[in-house]
Design an enzyme around this catalytic site. Structure first.
Site, mmCIF file in Angstrom:
data_model
loop_
_atom_site.group_PDB
_atom_site.id
_atom_site.type_symbol
_atom_site.label_atom_id
_atom_site.label_comp_id
_atom_site.label_asym_id
_atom_site.label_seq_id
_atom_site.Cartn_x
_atom_site.Cartn_y
_atom_site.Cartn_z
ATOM 1 C CG ASP A 37 -2.123 0.888 1.099
ATOM 2 O OD1 ASP A 37 -2.481 1.264 -0.036
ATOM 3 O OD2 ASP A 37 -2.716 1.223 2.141
ATOM 4 C CG HIS A 93 -5.035 3.453 -3.981
ATOM 5 N ND1 HIS A 93 -3.694 3.713 -3.828
ATOM 6 C CD2 HIS A 93 -5.424 2.835 -2.828
ATOM 7 C CE1 HIS A 93 -3.287 3.281 -2.649
ATOM 8 N NE2 HIS A 93 -4.319 2.737 -2.023
ATOM 9 C CG HIS A 101 -6.873 -1.899 -5.098
ATOM 10 N ND1 HIS A 101 -8.084 -1.451 -4.592
ATOM 11 C CD2 HIS A 101 -6.540 -2.987 -4.355
ATOM 12 C CE1 HIS A 101 -8.459 -2.232 -3.604
ATOM 13 N NE2 HIS A 101 -7.539 -3.165 -3.436
ATOM 14 C CG HIS A 158 -5.918 -2.029 0.053
ATOM 15 N ND1 HIS A 158 -6.831 -1.468 -0.819
ATOM 16 C CD2 HIS A 158 -4.996 -1.060 0.296
ATOM 17 C CE1 HIS A 158 -6.470 -0.227 -1.102
ATOM 18 N NE2 HIS A 158 -5.359 0.044 -0.434
#
Length: 377
Positions: A169, A264, A267, A281
């Site tokens: 992340d 992101h 993602h 994540h």
């Protein structure tokens, strides 16, 4: 140009720091609503009992049900009112922390992560789900948590995969911040509770936030492997301390005050693929960061550096590493279209982005990852 920076009022990190929790509760009053999964409470019960006794506080256990839903938030708010709790504590992983944010609504909030898997603890936002676990909505509050407290001993005792996911992340933070700065896009630290009449919606990133994002990346490269090895042995070392700070504080301040971009958003697109559902994540963000670098045609040496880092700590570098062993052209375009919906952060890239371009970037990133594993990149 209007610039914004947001952060918690206080960040504290150290070994056995949970023993000082009572001190911070006392700054608000004598009691707190503790929102945590029963398993997490049991893990740290001795420390909770010790700090309650030392500082003379009462912790009202909320018996968190596991989902950050509107119904759960309402139940816990009623419990806090019933016991006249002076503050709220969110202890554990992401959903317990987000529930505590929603219950506190921006006031008298102490966040105590028990894993370093994401950069969410410092932020002024939360994700709401239905009681069944489906996505509901995002929630934003008037300020970040009052206190973020990290007990590094607890983090070191958690499974290493959480720490590595947090590094995934954090890996995207600098690259997304750099793209957002180049495009002069708005950042997440803007108005948290809706737009007030007569107030500009614009909120650009500060030089301070971009600098934090850069240090975030540099620290991952310097200490990532050493921190992983320390966590494997459940011991606290300077490298582990640095990576915990990187995963939670540097990445948290970096993403919120410097902005998100393609990584992101990609993602979020990848979540439509069933195979990816068993991966964390940060694991999916790591691969998505590679896809962003391909999308912006980053320097080959930079891509090589990111590939090498991911391999060194065990982060995904190709679709198979996140459970996607085959993908059709239509599935790939579905991922790309979801990544490119109008409200997504991918539009903070410093050039126009289309689903076709995203699909191509994912394809090439996947091939680069496979080639790297074979020693051909």
């Amino acid at each position: 140009m209007r610039k914004v920076f947001i952060s918690p009022t206080k960040y504290i990190q150290g070994e056995d720091e949970l023993l000082n929790l009572g001190y911070f509760v006392k700054t608000f009053g004598d009691s707190a609503l503790l929102i945590a999964h029963p398993d997490d409470v049991q893990r740290v019960k001795a420390k909770l009992d010790a700090t309650s006794s030392k500082f003379g506080i009462t912790l009202i256990t909320g018996n968190f049900q596991g989902e950050c839903s509107r119904q759960e938030v309402a139940r816990l708010q009623a419990l806090a009112r019933e016991h006249a709790c002076a503050c709220t504590i969110g202890l554990g992983g992401g959903k317990a922390i987000d529930t505590a944010k929603c219950v506190a609504e921006g006031d008298a909030l102490i966040i105590v992560p028990t894993i370093a898997a994401t950069d969410a603890p410092t932020s002024h936002s939360a994700v709401l789900y239905t009681p069944e676990g489906a996505f509901d909505d995002y929630a934003y509050f008037k300020q970040s948590p009052s206190v973020v407290m990290i007990d590094t001993t607890i983090i070191a005792e958690a499974p290493t995969r959480f720490l590595v996911s947090g590094m995934g992340d954090a890996l995207s933070t600098y690259f997304e911040a750099r793209a957002t700065a180049r495009s002069f896009s708005n950042v997440n630290a803007g108005l948290p509770c809706g737009v007030r009449e007569g107030v500009s919606q614009e909120a650009k990133g500060t030089k301070a936030a971009l600098a934090l994002a850069r240090v975030c990346y540099e620290t991952l490269l310097e200490d990532g492997v050493k921190a992983k090895l320390a966590c494997d042995q459940n011991v606290v070392t300077p490298a582990l301390e640095n990576i915990i700070e990187t995963n939670i504080l540097l990445s948290g301040l970096g993403f919120e005050s410097s902005g998100l971009a393609a990584a992101h958003a990609i993602h979020n697109g990848l979540t439509v693929l069933e195979g990816s559902h068993h991966y964390y994540h940060g694991e999916k963000v790591a691969f998505s960061t590679l896809a962003q670098l391909v999308l912006e045609n980053a320097d080959s040496r930079e891509i090589q550096e990111v590939l090498a880092f991911c391999a060194s700590v065990g982060l995904p570098v190709c679709l198979a590493d996140i459970g996607v062993h085959s993908i059709t052209r239509e599935e790939l375009l579905e991922v790309a279209r979801k990544a490119c919906i109008p409200e997504e952060s991918i539009h903070s890239m410093p050039f126009p982005v289309t689903p076709e371009a995203v699909a191509a970037a994912i394809t090439v990133a996947d091939q680069l990852g496979h080639a790297f594993k074979k020693g051909k990149v």
